[in-house]
Design a protein around this motif. Structure first.
Motif, PDB file in Angstrom:
ATOM      1  N   LYS A   1       0.826  -1.194   0.000  1.00 48.74           N
ATOM      2  CA  LYS A   1       0.000   0.000   0.000  1.00 48.74           C
ATOM      3  C   LYS A   1       0.869   1.257   0.000  1.00 48.74           C
ATOM      4  N   GLU A   2       1.972   1.247   0.744  1.00 47.62           N
ATOM      5  CA  GLU A   2       2.889   2.376   0.740  1.00 47.62           C
ATOM      6  C   GLU A   2       3.486   2.588  -0.645  1.00 47.62           C
ATOM      7  N   LYS A   3       3.806   1.500  -1.329  1.00 49.46           N
ATOM      8  CA  LYS A   3       4.342   1.624  -2.684  1.00 49.46           C
ATOM      9  C   LYS A   3       3.315   2.249  -3.615  1.00 49.46           C
ATOM     10  N   LEU A   4       2.057   1.883  -3.446  1.00 49.47           N
ATOM     11  CA  LEU A   4       1.007   2.471  -4.284  1.00 49.47           C
ATOM     12  C   LEU A   4       0.862   3.968  -4.028  1.00 49.47           C
ATOM     13  N   GLN A   5       0.867   4.339  -2.787  1.00 49.47           N
ATOM     14  CA  GLN A   5       0.685   5.745  -2.449  1.00 49.47           C
ATOM     15  C   GLN A   5       1.958   6.537  -2.702  1.00 49.47           C
ATOM     16  N   ASP A   6       3.088   6.016  -2.291  1.00 53.68           N
ATOM     17  CA  ASP A   6       4.420   6.568  -2.514  1.00 53.68           C
ATOM     18  C   ASP A   6       4.463   8.082  -2.342  1.00 53.68           C
ATOM     19  N   HIS A   7       4.266   8.509  -1.127  1.00 53.19           N
ATOM     20  CA  HIS A   7       4.281   9.937  -0.821  1.00 53.19           C
ATOM     21  C   HIS A   7       5.690  10.525  -0.847  1.00 53.19           C
ATOM     22  N   ARG A   8       6.695   9.691  -0.847  1.00 53.20           N
ATOM     23  CA  ARG A   8       8.063  10.190  -0.726  1.00 53.20           C
ATOM     24  C   ARG A   8       8.626  10.698  -2.047  1.00 53.20           C
ATOM     25  N   ARG A   9       8.104  10.283  -3.159  1.00 52.52           N
ATOM     26  CA  ARG A   9       8.698  10.656  -4.445  1.00 52.52           C
ATOM     27  C   ARG A   9       8.467  12.116  -4.808  1.00 52.52           C
ATOM     28  N   THR A  10       7.277  12.568  -4.760  1.00 50.45           N
ATOM     29  CA  THR A  10       6.982  13.933  -5.177  1.00 50.45           C
ATOM     30  C   THR A  10       6.774  14.812  -3.961  1.00 50.45           C
ATOM     31  N   PRO A  11       7.407  15.970  -3.939  1.00 52.25           N
ATOM     32  CA  PRO A  11       7.188  16.861  -2.790  1.00 52.25           C
ATOM     33  C   PRO A  11       5.795  17.475  -2.849  1.00 52.25           C
ATOM     34  N   PRO A  12       5.235  17.851  -1.721  1.00 54.95           N
ATOM     35  CA  PRO A  12       3.920  18.501  -1.714  1.00 54.95           C
ATOM     36  C   PRO A  12       3.971  19.821  -2.473  1.00 54.95           C
ATOM     37  N   MET A  13       2.835  20.227  -3.010  1.00 59.38           N
ATOM     38  CA  MET A  13       2.779  21.439  -3.828  1.00 59.38           C
ATOM     39  C   MET A  13       3.185  22.692  -3.047  1.00 59.38           C
ATOM     40  N   ASN A  14       2.877  22.777  -1.767  1.00 65.40           N
ATOM     41  CA  ASN A  14       3.244  23.967  -1.003  1.00 65.40           C
ATOM     42  C   ASN A  14       4.761  24.092  -0.861  1.00 65.40           C
ATOM     43  N   GLU A  15       5.495  22.979  -0.823  1.00 67.49           N
ATOM     44  CA  GLU A  15       6.962  23.045  -0.758  1.00 67.49           C
ATOM     45  C   GLU A  15       7.533  23.501  -2.097  1.00 67.49           C
ATOM     46  N   VAL A  16       6.942  23.084  -3.205  1.00 75.80           N
ATOM     47  CA  VAL A  16       7.411  23.489  -4.522  1.00 75.80           C
ATOM     48  C   VAL A  16       7.212  24.986  -4.708  1.00 75.80           C
ATOM     49  N   VAL A  17       6.060  25.511  -4.316  1.00 79.34           N
ATOM     50  CA  VAL A  17       5.760  26.934  -4.468  1.00 79.34           C
ATOM     51  C   VAL A  17       6.675  27.765  -3.576  1.00 79.34           C
ATOM     52  N   GLN A  18       6.908  27.332  -2.355  1.00 76.86           N
ATOM     53  CA  GLN A  18       7.762  28.082  -1.429  1.00 76.86           C
ATOM     54  C   GLN A  18       9.204  28.131  -1.915  1.00 76.86           C
ATOM     55  N   SER A  19       9.691  27.069  -2.514  1.00 73.79           N
ATOM     56  CA  SER A  19      11.078  27.061  -2.974  1.00 73.79           C
ATOM     57  C   SER A  19      11.264  27.947  -4.201  1.00 73.79           C
ATOM     58  N   GLU A  20      10.230  28.186  -5.001  1.00 78.21           N
ATOM     59  CA  GLU A  20      10.331  29.027  -6.185  1.00 78.21           C
ATOM     60  C   GLU A  20      10.225  30.515  -5.846  1.00 78.21           C
ATOM     61  N   GLU A  21       9.518  30.872  -4.780  1.00 76.29           N
ATOM     62  CA  GLU A  21       9.358  32.265  -4.385  1.00 76.29           C
ATOM     63  C   GLU A  21      10.573  32.728  -3.594  1.00 76.29           C
ATOM     64  N   PRO A  22      11.117  33.926  -3.895  1.00 74.90           N
ATOM     65  CA  PRO A  22      12.224  34.422  -3.106  1.00 74.90           C
ATOM     66  C   PRO A  22      11.720  34.875  -1.723  1.00 74.90           C
ATOM     67  N   ASP A  23      12.589  34.796  -0.731  1.00 74.63           N
ATOM     68  CA  ASP A  23      12.218  35.195   0.613  1.00 74.63           C
ATOM     69  C   ASP A  23      12.044  36.719   0.675  1.00 74.63           C
ATOM     70  N   VAL A  24      11.048  37.174   1.391  1.00 72.94           N
ATOM     71  CA  VAL A  24      10.751  38.586   1.533  1.00 72.94           C
ATOM     72  C   VAL A  24      11.831  39.262   2.375  1.00 72.94           C
ATOM     73  N   ASP A  25      12.352  38.601   3.368  1.00 78.72           N
ATOM     74  CA  ASP A  25      13.368  39.176   4.245  1.00 78.72           C
ATOM     75  C   ASP A  25      14.644  39.498   3.485  1.00 78.72           C
ATOM     76  N   GLU A  26      15.032  38.664   2.542  1.00 77.68           N
ATOM     77  CA  GLU A  26      16.270  38.898   1.776  1.00 77.68           C
ATOM     78  C   GLU A  26      16.127  40.109   0.872  1.00 77.68           C
ATOM     79  N   GLU A  27      14.951  40.316   0.277  1.00 78.26           N
ATOM     80  CA  GLU A  27      14.750  41.456  -0.618  1.00 78.26           C
ATOM     81  C   GLU A  27      14.704  42.765   0.163  1.00 78.26           C
ATOM     82  N   SER A  28      14.106  42.797   1.322  1.00 79.10           N
ATOM     83  CA  SER A  28      13.992  44.033   2.096  1.00 79.10           C
ATOM     84  C   SER A  28      15.328  44.434   2.730  1.00 79.10           C
ATOM     85  N   ALA A  29      16.258  43.485   2.869  1.00 79.60           N
ATOM     86  CA  ALA A  29      17.562  43.771   3.461  1.00 79.60           C
ATOM     87  C   ALA A  29      18.433  44.556   2.490  1.00 79.60           C
TER      88      ALA A  29
END
Length: 120
Positions: free
Chosen positions: A91-119
């Motif tokens: 069942k774990e092989k069927l679901q295989d949550h480990r292969r693809t990262p969740p969509m919120n992690e993909v979006v966060q990694s593509e957006e630049p951090d706000v703190d770095e730009e304001s510095a």
């Protein structure tokens, strides 16, 4: 879902038969696509019992687990535990949550951090 319990070279007590049927149905809690369960209890000698469990699932070949011991119930429990591990792993092989990262992690990694730009 069918549960077929057979015994070879001896008879299984009624309470053991009910125990095996009840416990076998709990495999459905681990994997819903189970279509049939076959349990074979083989009384090889007076103090040796072999238990084999066959589980048929949709879109997959049979799962097989077997073990030998002194009493039918204890041997069945060990064999059922082996079967539970096989079904969980499949069942774990069927679901295989480990292969693809969740969509919120993909979006966060593509957006630049706000703190770095304001510095700057």
């Amino acid at each position: 879902m069918q549960v077929a319990i057979t015994s070879r070279h001896g008879e299984l007590h009624q309470d053991d038969h009910e125990y095996i049927a009840q416990k076998s149905e709990k495999l459905l809690t681990f994997f819903e696509r189970v279509t049939a369960i076959g349990v074979t209890v083989d009384f090889e000698s007076k103090d040796r019992v072999k238990v084999e469990i066959l589980v048929d699932a949709e879109h997959k070949h049979n799962f097989v687990a077997s073990d030998a011991g002194a009493s039918a119930r204890a041997t069945f429990d060990v064999t059922l535990h082996k079967m539970e591990q096989q079904v969980r792993k499949y069942k774990e092989k069927l679901q295989d949550h480990r292969r693809t990262p969740p969509m919120n992690e993909v979006v966060q990694s593509e957006e630049p951090d706000v703190d770095e730009e304001s510095a700057d």
